[in-house]
Design an enzyme around this catalytic site. Structure first.
Site, PDB file in Angstrom:
ATOM      1  N   SER A 120     -21.418 -27.996 -16.010  1.00 50.83           N
ATOM      2  CA  SER A 120     -19.910 -28.187 -16.035  1.00 50.83           C
ATOM      3  C   SER A 120     -18.952 -27.248 -16.750  1.00 50.83           C
ATOM      4  O   SER A 120     -17.839 -27.436 -16.908  1.00 50.83           O
ATOM      5  CB  SER A 120     -19.973 -29.801 -16.706  1.00 50.83           C
ATOM      6  OG  SER A 120     -20.381 -29.708 -18.053  1.00 50.83           O
ATOM      7  N   HIS A 152     -21.500 -33.225 -11.453  1.00 51.58           N
ATOM      8  CA  HIS A 152     -20.386 -32.549 -11.431  1.00 51.58           C
ATOM      9  C   HIS A 152     -20.330 -31.913  -9.935  1.00 51.58           C
ATOM     10  O   HIS A 152     -19.808 -30.610  -9.638  1.00 51.58           O
ATOM     11  CB  HIS A 152     -20.334 -31.267 -12.204  1.00 51.58           C
ATOM     12  CG  HIS A 152     -19.690 -31.638 -13.620  1.00 51.58           C
ATOM     13  ND1 HIS A 152     -18.474 -32.104 -14.047  1.00 51.58           N
ATOM     14  CD2 HIS A 152     -20.591 -32.197 -14.780  1.00 51.58           C
ATOM     15  CE1 HIS A 152     -18.531 -32.490 -15.123  1.00 51.58           C
ATOM     16  NE2 HIS A 152     -19.512 -32.688 -15.712  1.00 51.58           N
ATOM     17  N   LYS A 184     -16.605 -38.976 -12.882  1.00 53.82           N
ATOM     18  CA  LYS A 184     -16.079 -37.685 -12.320  1.00 53.82           C
ATOM     19  C   LYS A 184     -15.577 -38.126 -10.818  1.00 53.82           C
ATOM     20  O   LYS A 184     -14.198 -38.808 -11.044  1.00 53.82           O
ATOM     21  CB  LYS A 184     -17.042 -36.857 -12.145  1.00 53.82           C
ATOM     22  CG  LYS A 184     -17.254 -35.747 -13.291  1.00 53.82           C
ATOM     23  CD  LYS A 184     -18.285 -36.160 -14.289  1.00 53.82           C
ATOM     24  CE  LYS A 184     -18.100 -35.886 -15.759  1.00 53.82           C
ATOM     25  NZ  LYS A 184     -19.146 -36.393 -16.793  1.00 53.82           N
TER      26      LYS A 184
END
Lengths: 81, 400
Positions: free
Chosen positions: B184, B212, B243
């Site tokens: 990330s 991610h 996310k």
């Protein structure tokens, strides 16, 4: 004198990281005396693992503040194999 | 003597950074205008430092589902998943995710952090080995600390370094290999195929964290394992709703026939309240939307590539050769320059993350820019322009 040999081998791995050129002894500490940051310590651990063909698990790191403690840990692992 | 004295060095470091007009650790978003814009300190600001990759925070179906659930089920469950905290919505969400991944079982956790903590701490028993990448997220490290296993660490994304260590683990020991699809901070992808193949060669069970990479990697948006066609080598996937899914929460999926026993032994699953019904409903709607969002995925990658190309052409020092993810990280030479740059960029109306050790590998100081599928091409160009203006104003040398 297996202990002395292990000590010498580990000191040889530390020497390139000894930026202040301090005298290395059994009681020399990585964080305070040698001022190694955690990333340098990580690389050193990997070098020691490869030199002795052992694993130094992450779990042991908090108890390895001095060179002697690393020597003892390495010898203990070598003896158990 | 004071228990908090041990943090004096942290306080000193924090105080040494010369912030005058703003502070990255105390930024307040006063108003969220859209997925890509906010008011910060009275300034209209482009958001280029969120994890809202797929722009799901204002997805109409997700908002409607959340509102309905709020009306029907109330504001919260006030209880653990294994007591009074499992509603129909939680089961429907688990079924949706299992279906999305084409796997048999799913467990939903209250955060992504807890999903890693819950899986890793439960799986790693006293005589077991957990093998992790050195750049792993804090939730992986903390899961390891909480487990009773022996933890073996290998150099970031280094398959040979990992194999050397796998060879040294006693034969017959249970092994769990934990890697992330995308890291990330630098936005660099893992060589997942090689890592998993070698892991399997040595008999590891494998856990891949797609936090991610879910949403925009792979045809359906399941992550890098889907994109590389190596999902069959993965025993456990861990992911997050905070996310691409645009809310909060975490999950784990698996085909392991005994997977459900983890509901009775995973402490981060048991000893906390379950997600509120509205969050569960919006996550369910967003994941369904993600699975049919091929166009959004394509636009997100377009944004990532043009931002990377634009900053590279301007002469910024980027952390990856190409755009490997929607995270584009820019190296800055030192904390002072990092501080000044971040602050000036905010004054120019662009919010990015300032990333510093210990969150970054190798003591790096980064401007972590992340793009959203809802950024327009104009916004991307504007971000590049304002980066260049900022570099001029703070005296950062560019090498085009």
């Amino acid at each position: 004198m297996a202990n002395a040999q292990t000590f010498e081998t580990i000191c040889a791995l530390i020497t390139p990281l000894n930026k202040k050129n301090i005298a290395l002894g059994p009681e020399t500490t990585f964080a305070v005396d040698l001022e190694l940051d955690s990333l340098t310590v990580m690389d050193l651990v990997a070098d020691i693992e490869d030199e002795f063909d052992i694993l130094l698990p992450l779990n042991l790191l908090p108890d390895m503040e001095t060179i002697q403690q690393v020597v003892d840990a390495v010898e203990k692992i070598l003896a158990s194999e | 003597m004071d228990l908090l004295d041990k943090f004096d060095a942290t306080t000193a470091l924090r105080d040494s950074l010369p912030f005058t007009k703003a502070d990255p650790f105390t930024v307040v978003m006063d108003e969220i205008i859209s997925e890509t814009e906010a008011m910060i300190g009275g300034r209209h600001t482009i958001l280029a430092g969120t994890n809202n990759y797929m722009g799901m925070t204002f997805n109409q179906e997700a908002i409607k589902a959340a509102k309905d659930a709020l009306d029907k089920f109330g504001t919260g469950t006030t209880g653990s998943r294994v007591l009074n905290g499992t509603y129909g919505g939680h089961k429907a969400l688990e079924a949706t995710i299992a279906d999305f991944y084409g796997m048999d079982h799913c467990m939903v956790f209250s955060t992504g952090y807890q999903a890693n903590l819950g899986l890793i701490s439960a799986l790693g028993g006293k005589d077991d080995y957990i093998i992790i990448d050195a750049d792993s997220h804090a939730s992986i490290y903390d899961g390891c600390t909480m487990s009773n296993a022996t933890i073996v660490r290998f150099k970031h994304n280094d398959v040979a370094h990992m194999e050397k260590r796998l060879k040294r683990i006693p034969e017959g020991a249970n092994k769990l290999l934990v890697v992330e699809g995308m890291y990330s901070m630098l936005g660099d992808a893992a060589p997942l195929k090689e890592l998993l193949e070698v892991g399997k060669k040595y008999g590891c069970m494998t856990l891949v964290d797609e936090a991610h990479s879910m949403g925009f990697c792979g045809e359906k948006g399941r992550g890098i394992a889907e994109e590389l066609d190596v999902e069959h080598l993965v025993d456990f996937f861990v992911g997050t709703f905070s996310k691409s899914v645009g809310t909060v929460g975490g999950f784990a999926v698996s085909n392991h026939p005994k997977f459900d026993v983890l509901r009775y032994v995973s402490r981060p699953y048991i000893f906390t309240a379950s997600l509120p019904p509205s969050v569960v409903a919006s996550a369910t709607a967003a994941i369904k939307a993600i699975s049919r969002s091929g166009n959004r995925r394509a636009h997100l990658w377009e944004n990532a590539r043009s931002l990377h190309a634009g900053l590279k052409k301007a002469g910024f020092n980027l952390c990856t050769e190409t755009a490997e993810s929607p995270i584009i990280a820019v190296h800055l030479p030192d904390p002072m320059m990092g501080t000044k740059f971040w602050e000036q960029l905010l004054m120019e109306g662009v919010y990015v993350n300032m990333a510093a050790p210990p969150a970054t590998p190798a003591g790096m100081f980064l401007m972590r820019v992340s793009v959203c599928a809802q950024h327009t091409s104009d916004q991307i160009n504007e971000i590049i322009k304002r980066f260049i203006t900022t570099a001029e104003k703070v005296g950062l040398t560019l090498n085009p």
